[in-house]
Design a protein around this motif. Structure first.
Motif, short mmCIF file in Angstrom:
data_model
loop_
_atom_site.label_atom_id
_atom_site.label_comp_id
_atom_site.label_asym_id
_atom_site.label_seq_id
_atom_site.Cartn_x
_atom_site.Cartn_y
_atom_site.Cartn_z
N THR A 61 -16.88 9.11 -10.60
CA THR A 61 -15.55 8.55 -10.43
C THR A 61 -14.77 9.36 -9.40
O THR A 61 -14.04 8.82 -8.58
CB THR A 61 -14.79 8.57 -11.77
N PHE A 62 -14.91 10.68 -9.50
CA PHE A 62 -14.11 11.55 -8.65
C PHE A 62 -14.52 11.42 -7.19
O PHE A 62 -13.68 11.25 -6.32
CB PHE A 62 -14.29 13.00 -9.11
N GLN A 63 -15.83 11.50 -6.92
CA GLN A 63 -16.27 11.56 -5.53
C GLN A 63 -17.07 10.34 -5.10
O GLN A 63 -17.00 9.89 -3.97
CB GLN A 63 -17.17 12.79 -5.34
N GLY A 64 -17.88 9.82 -6.04
CA GLY A 64 -18.83 8.79 -5.67
C GLY A 64 -18.19 7.46 -5.28
O GLY A 64 -18.60 6.81 -4.32
N LEU A 65 -17.15 7.08 -6.02
CA LEU A 65 -16.53 5.78 -5.76
C LEU A 65 -15.88 5.72 -4.39
O LEU A 65 -16.04 4.76 -3.65
CB LEU A 65 -15.46 5.51 -6.80
N ALA A 66 -15.12 6.77 -4.06
CA ALA A 66 -14.48 6.79 -2.74
C ALA A 66 -15.55 6.77 -1.66
O ALA A 66 -15.43 6.09 -0.65
CB ALA A 66 -13.59 8.03 -2.60
N GLY A 67 -16.64 7.52 -1.92
CA GLY A 67 -17.74 7.56 -0.97
C GLY A 67 -18.36 6.18 -0.78
O GLY A 67 -18.73 5.80 0.33
N TYR A 68 -18.47 5.43 -1.87
CA TYR A 68 -19.07 4.11 -1.78
C TYR A 68 -18.16 3.15 -1.03
O TYR A 68 -18.61 2.38 -0.18
CB TYR A 68 -19.34 3.58 -3.18
N ALA A 69 -16.86 3.20 -1.34
CA ALA A 69 -15.91 2.36 -0.63
C ALA A 69 -15.95 2.68 0.87
O ALA A 69 -15.94 1.80 1.72
CB ALA A 69 -14.49 2.56 -1.18
N TYR A 70 -16.06 3.96 1.16
CA TYR A 70 -16.07 4.44 2.55
C TYR A 70 -17.33 3.99 3.28
O TYR A 70 -17.28 3.50 4.40
CB TYR A 70 -15.97 5.96 2.53
N ALA A 71 -18.48 4.13 2.61
CA ALA A 71 -19.75 3.87 3.30
C ALA A 71 -20.13 2.39 3.28
O ALA A 71 -20.77 1.91 4.21
CB ALA A 71 -20.86 4.72 2.68
N LYS A 72 -19.76 1.66 2.21
CA LYS A 72 -20.28 0.30 2.06
C LYS A 72 -19.21 -0.78 2.02
O LYS A 72 -19.51 -1.95 2.18
CB LYS A 72 -21.12 0.18 0.78
N GLY A 73 -17.97 -0.40 1.67
CA GLY A 73 -16.92 -1.42 1.62
C GLY A 73 -16.88 -2.16 0.29
O GLY A 73 -17.11 -1.59 -0.77
N GLY A 74 -16.61 -3.47 0.35
CA GLY A 74 -16.31 -4.30 -0.82
C GLY A 74 -17.26 -4.25 -2.00
O GLY A 74 -16.81 -4.38 -3.14
N PRO A 75 -18.58 -4.06 -1.79
CA PRO A 75 -19.47 -4.04 -2.97
C PRO A 75 -19.05 -3.01 -4.01
O PRO A 75 -19.43 -3.11 -5.18
CB PRO A 75 -20.84 -3.70 -2.36
N VAL A 76 -18.25 -2.01 -3.62
CA VAL A 76 -17.79 -0.99 -4.55
C VAL A 76 -17.09 -1.61 -5.77
O VAL A 76 -17.08 -1.03 -6.86
CB VAL A 76 -16.84 -0.01 -3.83
N PHE A 77 -16.52 -2.80 -5.62
CA PHE A 77 -15.76 -3.38 -6.74
C PHE A 77 -16.63 -3.69 -7.95
O PHE A 77 -16.13 -3.85 -9.05
CB PHE A 77 -15.02 -4.64 -6.29
N TYR A 78 -17.96 -3.77 -7.73
CA TYR A 78 -18.83 -4.00 -8.89
C TYR A 78 -18.52 -2.96 -9.97
O TYR A 78 -18.59 -3.22 -11.17
CB TYR A 78 -20.31 -3.92 -8.48
#
Lengths: 71, 493
Positions: free
Chosen positions: B59-76
């Motif tokens: 939650t702390f680091q991974g989510l921001a990283g996912y939004a940054y690297a991949k964009g919208g799929p992070v909402f899953y």
């Protein structure tokens, strides 16, 4: 037990339906902005607020059905 | 940066001492007590401890990283936990009732009892203990990313991960078998203050407010925020199948399944299901910051690092030091119970089940397993360096394969047999491995783990039907506890 199960499945369907059908039907887009937010961000900020309401309603119906059990 | 490193060292030392203080009060025979806490936790304590364990370095680091690297799929990931909480509303109380009636302490006990098969219980304990190594890997990678950033990249990613391994394994080994409530309080308060401050300061510092920030998102990010975003094939069908698969998978993690056994009553579990979704708003905030990082930092950073880099950019040194300590706690505190659950599954449900042992020896074996298990996770982290979310998704592909055997067969369908459960899981895991190793994370637009889960369910049903004559009376008794008693099931014991 049967009614409790049915209510629960309705609750699961509502939560999953809002999260998944929302973007499938409409919200997988940037515009229009809603409350100043891009549409998809608005949707994923709204549903986390609705989920406790849905599950809270489910909890209240569950307790009304089975007032003494589960304590 | 000296002050940041000093704060990190002091923070880890204090956390470990806090753990030791509670560890000292534990007797060596308290393994069972640790695992279930004598089924005495009320709804708020369950909510709190579950919140501590579910919201981790990811939650702390991974989510921001996912939004940054991949964009919208992070909402899953926002949908995942809420779908899981709604499923858990009924599943966890049913598991509680059976656990109380038959004195189950772990997930493996549940499987062994339901299917009247010690061998199947051992098989599940062994396989889940191995799958949990991926979750330990995730927290090592998270710690490594923090060390990498605060050393200004002087520490390479590899050495940062190795340092992360030493810090984690030592803190868990020395700090005692189970984090105490104070560790959880400190971790949750730190995490919410640190991420909340970042979420409020970031838009004003970089964009002059939320409105201008979102307008910049619309103009410069556009479709990156929607699905499939910056990926090729993570579209809407991927979203639906991923959320369904991971939502079913969440309670299959042994450390969270075990939560059903810590609660005082089924009612506690239902109340926590209502309030857990509130934590999801933290995730939404982190995702928004992750999108913003694309505009502020450019696209060349490693996703795992972006949140710490942003904090360094925005905050004064003392508050940045606090932020780093919060990030380290978010990785360390939840990793403790994960490592200890994995170790105790191997010690109690595999080793001692095979050859009975005294509680003191099981406890010693559990502690001794901390280093080898964490080392395996380090090996994985170094061998396959990835985005935190990629690790999490692969781990879910595998853990979700328990769903047919445990939930469908365990709670609802009395026709399921141990043969169906076993072959279903084997088919699901084989399909996962075959698809992922050949680079097919997405099959026909669907998440590979979901495709494997469909195959698993089909094999589970067909084999169960073919072997249905071999269901023992004891297995029927299992369902009688749930459905055939006119008494309140919670009071039959």
């Amino acid at each position: 037990m049967r009614t409790a199960m049915r209510n629960w499945l309705v609750g699961v369907g509502l939560v999953a339906g809002l999260y998944l059908l929302g973007p499938v039907i409409y919200f997988n887009r940037v515009y229009p902005f809603i409350l100043g937010m891009p549409a998809i961000i608005f949707w994923y900020a709204l549903v986390p607020v609705l989920t406790p309401v849905i599950l809270g309603t489910l909890y209240l119906t569950d307790r009304a059905q089975n007032p003494k059990g589960d304590e | 940066m000296g002050i940041v490193i000093a704060a990190a060292v002091i923070g880890v030392a204090l956390l470990t001492v806090l753990g030791m203080a509670s560890g000292a009060r534990e007797s060596r025979s308290s393994l069972a007590g640790w695992l279930v806490n004598r089924r005495n936790m009320g709804p708020w304590l369950v909510w709190f401890l579950l919140g501590t364990e579910i919201y981790t370095a990811f939650t702390f680091q991974g989510l921001a990283g996912y939004a940054y690297a991949k964009g919208g799929p992070v909402f899953y990931n926002v949908a995942l936990n809420d779908v899981a909480y709604s499923l858990g509303f009924m599943i966890l109380p049913l598991i509680w009732i059976l656990g109380k009636r038959f004195r189950y302490v772990t997930q493996a006990d549940f499987v062994a009892g339901r299917y009247q098969s010690r061998a199947l219980g051992m098989f599940v304990a062994l396989t889940t203990a191995i799958i949990m190594i991926a979750y330990i890997d995730l927290n090592i990678t998270g710690l490594g990313a923090i060390f990498h950033v605060i050393s200004h990249s002087r520490l390479s990613v590899m050495w940062s991960d190795i340092l992360g391994f030493f810090v984690l394994a030592t803190a868990v080994y020395v700090g005692g078998i189970r984090g105490n409530a104070w560790q959880s309080v400190v971790k949750d308060v730190f995490m919410i203050v640190a991420l909340g401050a970042l979420f409020l300061v970031f838009p004003y510092h970089e964009f002059h407010g939320f409105g201008p920030m979102f307008r910049a998102f619309g103009k410069d990010l556009g479709p990156v925020m929607t699905l499939p975003g910056k990926t090729k094939n993570f579209g809407l069908l991927w979203l639906v199948t991923t959320v369904l698969m991971t939502g079913m998978g969440q309670w299959m993690w042994p450390q969270w399944f075990g939560v059903a056994y810590t609660a005082r009553s089924p009612r506690s579990l239902k109340i926590q299901a209502v309030f857990m979704p509130v934590y999801q708003l933290v995730k939404v905030a982190v995702i928004i910051v992750g999108f913003g990082a694309l505009l502020v930092l450019g696209t060349h950073q490693n996703g795992n690092d972006v949140i710490v880099i942003l904090a360094r950019r925005l905050f004064s040194t003392p508050f940045f030091a606090f932020f780093v300590v919060a990030a380290i706690f978010a990785a360390l505190v939840p990793a403790g119970p994960i490592i200890m659950t994995s170790a105790s599954l191997l010690a109690k449900n595999v080793w001692a089940e095979h050859r009975p042992q005294s509680d003191a020896r099981i406890y010693r074996a559990t502690k001794l397993l901390v280093f080898p298990l964490t080392f395996l996770a380090l090996f994985l982290a170094l061998g396959a360096p990835s985005l935190l979310v990629a690790i999490l998704l692969v781990a879910y592909d595998f853990i979700a394969q328990l769903f047919p055997a445990i939930v469908i067969g365990g709670l609802f369908w009395r026709g399921a047999t141990k043969y169906g459960a076993f072959w279903g899981m084997v088919a699901g895991w084989a399909a996962d491995a075959a698809l992922l190793l050949t680079g097919h994370g997405v099959v026909g637009g669907m998440n590979a783990g979901f495709a494997a889960l469909i195959l698993n369910g089909a094999v589970f049903m067909i084999v169960s039907l073919a072997t249905s004559k071999r269901i023992s009376p004891a297995e029927h008794q299992h369902f009688a506890v749930l459905y055939e008693t006119h008494e309140d099931p919670a009071r039959t014991v």
